[in-house]
Design a protein around this motif. Structure first.
Motif, short mmCIF file in Angstrom:
data_model
loop_
_atom_site.label_atom_id
_atom_site.label_comp_id
_atom_site.label_asym_id
_atom_site.label_seq_id
_atom_site.Cartn_x
_atom_site.Cartn_y
_atom_site.Cartn_z
N ARG A 123 -6.65 7.98 -5.37
CA ARG A 123 -5.53 7.27 -5.97
C ARG A 123 -6.33 6.14 -6.84
N GLN A 124 -7.23 5.30 -6.36
CA GLN A 124 -7.64 4.59 -7.29
C GLN A 124 -8.37 5.19 -8.63
N GLN B 259 -11.09 5.30 1.52
CA GLN B 259 -10.02 6.24 2.00
C GLN B 259 -9.00 6.55 0.96
N GLN B 260 -8.96 5.57 0.19
CA GLN B 260 -8.07 5.43 -1.29
C GLN B 260 -8.80 5.70 -2.49
N LEU C 211 0.71 -1.25 0.00
CA LEU C 211 0.07 -0.08 0.09
C LEU C 211 0.97 1.38 -0.01
N VAL D 36 -5.24 -2.97 -2.17
CA VAL D 36 -6.60 -2.33 -1.62
C VAL D 36 -7.69 -3.30 -1.51
N TRP E 171 -0.59 -2.20 -6.06
CA TRP E 171 -1.29 -1.44 -5.15
C TRP E 171 -2.88 -1.62 -4.97
N LEU F 34 -10.72 1.32 3.97
CA LEU F 34 -9.66 1.34 3.20
C LEU F 34 -9.76 1.96 1.88
#
Length: 620
Positions: A166-167, A162-163, A137, A149, A145, A159
């Motif tokens: 970037r995804q 929160q990501q 991560l 996730v 990555w 998670l």
């Protein structure tokens, strides 16, 4: 490939069956074959082993199967990641595995094993698995990555939320698109996962946070538009469509988005945008001119049903724009005559003929000539004729000009089902269709007493002898062998004149369940005027919806009865208030019908509450 991160083989009892008794005997033999390099179809054998794993075989020796994780053949190693090998062996293999197409499913298996907390695992192994995920991560490899996730989602469902930023960045990078397909393999799917598959799977990881899920889809559409990435835009719109069929609040957000996409250079994107606007109905009126510009657009999508012109025309009918009417019936007829039409229930698709035409009763004078021509040309056996008959039934007396074209259908001997459909149309036309009585009397039906009663009933209804119609209905109710059988619902239209049959109707209500009980309760109120005990029965079909029930057909009929009654009980009012505030669609039909049925039922809810507030006999 539409789910989340679950990847293991089928478990004991997953399909409602037990592990065969021969499985324990066969286990060692299957393991030996899978481990033998000279054996063909080794991957299939490993998949069989994964499917065989069950509590009933937990005590057997699986050690030789676990050794397949280190097999020289990468495809065998990849299939073996689905075996119940435990975190320790997965970690050992992770550290030694050089092949990226095996490392990725290993990572997913690690996350699942760590989340499941399998019995007998030492705590430090779970911590080690978490450490592997944490390192990835924080790493620079975007594909691994994303895999981390997904693998971590069962350990921390927040998670993926929160990501999200970037995804979106990773999925929007066109240079990365081929990398997903080159390395993302899982043992439960024969072909590699594409970037678009991962977009869909990622959206499922966000389902617990509706706002994040919708934002994910809409932002991907935005980035895809800016970069000209049509494939990403299509996939994000498919996510948005699913959300639209599930939640009401999505409508406002998608309206301007879909309107702006009507001019997208990609035809499949325009098709999806038109579908969204079509189901939104009158609220899409600001985009009517753009939709009208697409009435000759033949663009389509390989995996979706219909063309841009088909859906744009439907959208205009839903808006109430007369530009949809010329050629509408002809297009629907062509749709019904297609031999290879296919679709997935939940996907965007062309609407059924009745869903398009039933709401257009006000335009019957414009549409009937083409419908009549279709019936004359196709006859009783034509698919288009069958699709138009429910429309004529819904239009009632406004469909009367079609009577000369309906009468010849009664003579067709191919099937009585079509004759019965025509009889229903004639009944709603009423005495104005009396000229059809001779043809009705000689109509062809199968040798079934119920069908013959339908003929007699229709002929009597068209004869305008109200007393005779009531007598026939009453005799049918009294003669029924079962209390819920017979034409109980037909008594409703006679009001107090049908009161002599009230005891039989009450007995049917008290002795049945489901549809017969509801029908009897409604009829009892219609013929006696007494709110009780009918109101208590109606509660049985309204209150469960507020608690997540899905009897929406019963619910709709109960609401229509409440509207006629002009009052509701306190319990029903409380339930309707709860349903009014709910986000879910009041339908289980799948695809666009979910949105249409939800809108219809919510309209009935508002009408029932307004009528109750106004009081019996008053206009809200």
């Amino acid at each position: 490939m539409t789910g989340g991160v679950g990847r293991r083989g089928r478990r004991d009892g997953e399909y409602g069956c037990e592990t065969p008794s021969a499985a324990a005997v066969a286990l060692a033999f299957v393991i030996a074959l899978a481990a033998d390099p000279a054996t063909g179809a080794r991957v299939d054998l490993v998949e069989l082993l994964a499917a065989m794993h069950a509590p009933a075989l937990a005590g057997e020796d699986w050690s030789r199967a676990w050794a397949l994780l280190a097999d020289p053949e990468p495809t065998v190693r990849r299939a073996a990641t689905a075996l119940p090998v435990g975190i320790a062996l997965l970690l050992e293999r992770w550290r030694a595995e050089p092949d990226p197409t095996v490392r990725l499913p290993l990572l997913l298996a690690l996350g699942e094993a760590a989340a499941s907390g399998e019995a007998g695992e030492a705590g430090e192994h779970v911590d080690d698995a978490r450490a592997v995920l944490a390192a990835l991560l924080d790493g620079d490899d975007p594909v691994l990555w994303v895999a981390a996730v997904h693998a971590s989602a069962e350990l921390d469902r927040e998670l993926p939320v929160q990501q999200v930023d970037r995804q979106i960045e990773v999925f929007s990078d066109l240079a990365l698109r081929p990398r997903f397909e080159s390395v993302w393999h899982t043992p439960d799917v024969e072909i590699p996962w594409t970037r678009e598959d991962l977009v869909r799977s990622t959206a499922w990881l966000l389902r617990h946070d509706p706002e994040a899920e919708l934002s994910f889809a809409m932002r991907l559409v935005g980035t895809a538009q800016r970069s000209g990435d049509a494939a990403l835009c299509r996939e994000a719109l498919d996510v948005a469509w699913r959300l639209l069929t599930e939640r009401r609040s999505v409508e406002a957000a998608l309206l301007p988005l879909a309107g702006g996409l009507l001019t997208d250079p990609d035809g499949a994107v325009r098709l999806r945008a038109a579908n969204i606007l079509a189901v939104l109905g009158p609220t899409a009126a600001p985009y009517a001119d753009r939709l009208a510009d697409l009435l000759e657009d033949e663009a389509s999508d390989l995996y979706l049903d219909g063309t841009v012109r088909d859906i744009s025309r439907w959208a205009l009918t839903r808006i109430g724009d007369p530009r949809a009417l010329p050629g509408l019936v002809e297009r629907l007829r062509a749709q019904e005559e297609e031999q290879d039409r296919g679709y997935v229930i939940g996907d965007p698709r062309r609407p059924n003929t009745e869903d398009v035409l039933m709401p257009l009763r006000a335009h019957a004078d414009i549409l009937l000539p083409a419908i009549r021509e279709t019936i004359r040309q196709c006859g009783a056996r034509g698919g288009a004729t069958r699709s138009f008959l429910p429309v004529l039934e819904a239009w009632g007396e406004d469909a009367l000009p079609a009577l000369p074209d309906l009468i010849p259908l009664l003579a067709d001997t191919w099937t009585s089902v079509d004759v019965l459909r025509v009889l229903r149309v004639l009944r709603v036309m009423g005495p104005a269709a009396a000229s059809a009585v001779p043809a009705v009397r000689t109509s062809q039906v199968l040798d079934s007493p119920a069908n013959h009663r339908a003929v007699d009933w229709t002929a009597t209804c068209l004869g305008a002898d109200r007393a005779e119609v009531l007598r026939l209905a009453g005799e049918g109710v009294m003669a029924a062998k079962e209390p819920g059988h017979g034409p109980i619902g037909d008594l409703s239209e006679f009001g107090r004149d049908a009161a002599p049959y009230a005891d039989r109707v009450r007995f049917a209500m008290e002795s049945t369940t489901h549809w017969p009980r509801l029908t009897a309760a409604i009829t009892l109120w219609e013929i006696t005027g007494g709110v009780e005990p009918s109101m208590r029965v109606l509660e049985e079909f309204v209150l469960p919806i507020a608690d997540g029930g899905d009897g929406f057909g019963f619910f709709g009929d109960a609401l229509r009865a409440l509207i006629r009654m002009g009052e509701i009980s306190p319990a029903i009012r409380e339930a309707l208030l709860a349903v009014r505030q709910s986000e879910r669609r009041l339908s289980t039909d799948g695809g666009y019908p979910m949105i249409l049925q939800d809108a219809e039922l919510r309209g009935l809810i508002e009408e029932a509450m307004a009528c109750a507030d106004a009081g019996p006999g008053e206009t809200p």
